[in-house]
Design a protein around this motif. Structure first.
Motif, PDB file in Angstrom:
ATOM      1  N   GLU A 185     106.006  73.596  52.963  1.00  0.00           N
ATOM      2  CA  GLU A 185     105.652  72.356  53.662  1.00  0.00           C
ATOM      3  C   GLU A 185     105.651  71.213  52.652  1.00  0.00           C
ATOM      4  N   ALA A 208     107.494  67.311  61.544  1.00  0.00           N
ATOM      5  CA  ALA A 208     108.037  68.208  60.524  1.00  0.00           C
ATOM      6  C   ALA A 208     109.454  68.616  60.904  1.00  0.00           C
ATOM      7  N   ARG A 287     109.909  72.965  55.508  1.00  0.00           N
ATOM      8  CA  ARG A 287     109.702  71.907  56.501  1.00  0.00           C
ATOM      9  C   ARG A 287     109.341  70.612  55.766  1.00  0.00           C
TER      10      ARG A 287
END
Length: 331
Positions: A185, A208, A287
């Motif tokens: 992330e 995202a 992401r």
């Protein structure tokens, strides 16, 4: 043996090339000629890896991507491997990352894969000694020039290393807070361009985007399309690494160092320079979320990063007690 012109005595033999291992340095500064800047996709890792072995920050080394090479050293060397946490072994024993490690003649370094991140930089004291093209030894894989015959390494290649005074490794290390952040992330700080309309801001910010399978040194394509404006008469404009390009299919593209110098797609966002190293560590499945920041914050982040890097380079230079070798002192 490769047919490329070699300078000096070959020191490193490539037994297994890895997925995509290529010579990279600080890149080129000839964009006015239509030549991409190139250079290591994670410049922070390049600089710190070179500092560990007493090189200038712009010295040429090997950029390792996802799966690493097996290298046999035909002479003694001082080596560092920095970046994503690749599994590595020297003659079957664990090889520590983010350290300067002495390698003896005849030893074999095997670099495997990494569970997170995408790239590492292998620095050798003296820097890889190959001919410069447009002022850089970096490999332009799409253009087919620079590095070793303009391509990724192959089994049987021989690499030479520049001359440098011997340096005894000590227990110096790089503080983890200087490492390029890794992880599935990633929040990327961006600034807006005139292409960012209200609808595009609503579509691009605060969500995202998965990193797709199309990810290389030219760009990283994101999944999850947005409604993209299309203007066939749009004039081609200059591109720089970090731009967020929006092609007609609406799947954003993050431009990396080997991207072309001009393009006709809208570019509503630009990743700030302090976050560019993160782009080089993105891998399929990660992401990405975009967060806008004002220009003063972007400048402050870059200044803080540069100050910390120069302090680390200065400390490592003082530790080595040696002048910097092989390569430009600044990016």
């Amino acid at each position: 043996m490769s047919g490329a012109a070699l300078i000096g005595v070959p020191l490193i033999e490539v037994r297994r090339p890895g997925l995509q291992t290529a010579v990279q340095d600080a890149g080129r500064q000839v964009r006015a000629l239509g030549v991409p800047a190139g250079g290591a996709a994670d410049p922070v890792t390049r600089r710190l890896g070179n500092a560990l072995v007493g090189n200038a920050g712009g010295a040429a080394g090997l950029e390792v991507t996802l799966g690493g090479p097996t290298l046999v050293f035909h002479g003694a060397a001082l080596v560092s491997l920095c970046g994503a946490p690749f599994e590595a072994q020297l003659d079957g024993e664990p090889f520590p990352l983010w350290r300067a490690v002495a390698v003896r003649a005849g030893q074999t370094l095997r670099v495997g894969g990494t569970p997170v991140g995408a790239r590492a930089f292998l620095a050798v004291r003296g820097g890889l000694d190959l001919p410069e093209v447009f002022g850089s030894r970096s490999t332009d894989l799409r253009g087919g020039f620079g590095g070793l015959e303009g391509r990724a390494l192959r089994a049987g290649d021989l690499l030479t290393v520049g001359a440098a005074a011997p340096l005894t490794p000590r227990r110096a290390f790089v503080a983890p807070d200087l490492h390029t952040p890794l992880g599935p992330e990633q929040v990327l700080r961006v600034t807006a361009t005139p292409d960012l309309t209200g609808p595009l801001a609503a579509a691009l910010l605060g969500r995202a985007f998965p990193v797709g399978a199309q990810a290389d040194r030219m760009g990283v394509r994101l999944e999850g399309p947005v409604a993209a404006p299309h203007d066939p008469g749009r004039v081609s404009v200059p591109n720089v690494p970090g731009m967020v390009q929006l092609p007609p299919d609406g799947r954003p593209i993050l431009l990396l160092p080997d991207a072309g110098t001009h393009g006709g797609y809208p570019t509503p966002l630009v990743v700030i320079r302090a976050d560019l190293p993160r782009l080089g560590q993105l891998r399929p499945g990660d992401r990405v979320t975009f967060r806008t920041v004002p220009l003063p914050d972007a400048r402050a982040a870059l200044h803080a990063q540069e100050r910390a890097l120069r302090q680390a380079e200065g400390s490592l230079r003082a530790w080595s007690g040696q002048a910097l070798y092989a390569g430009r002192h600044a990016d």
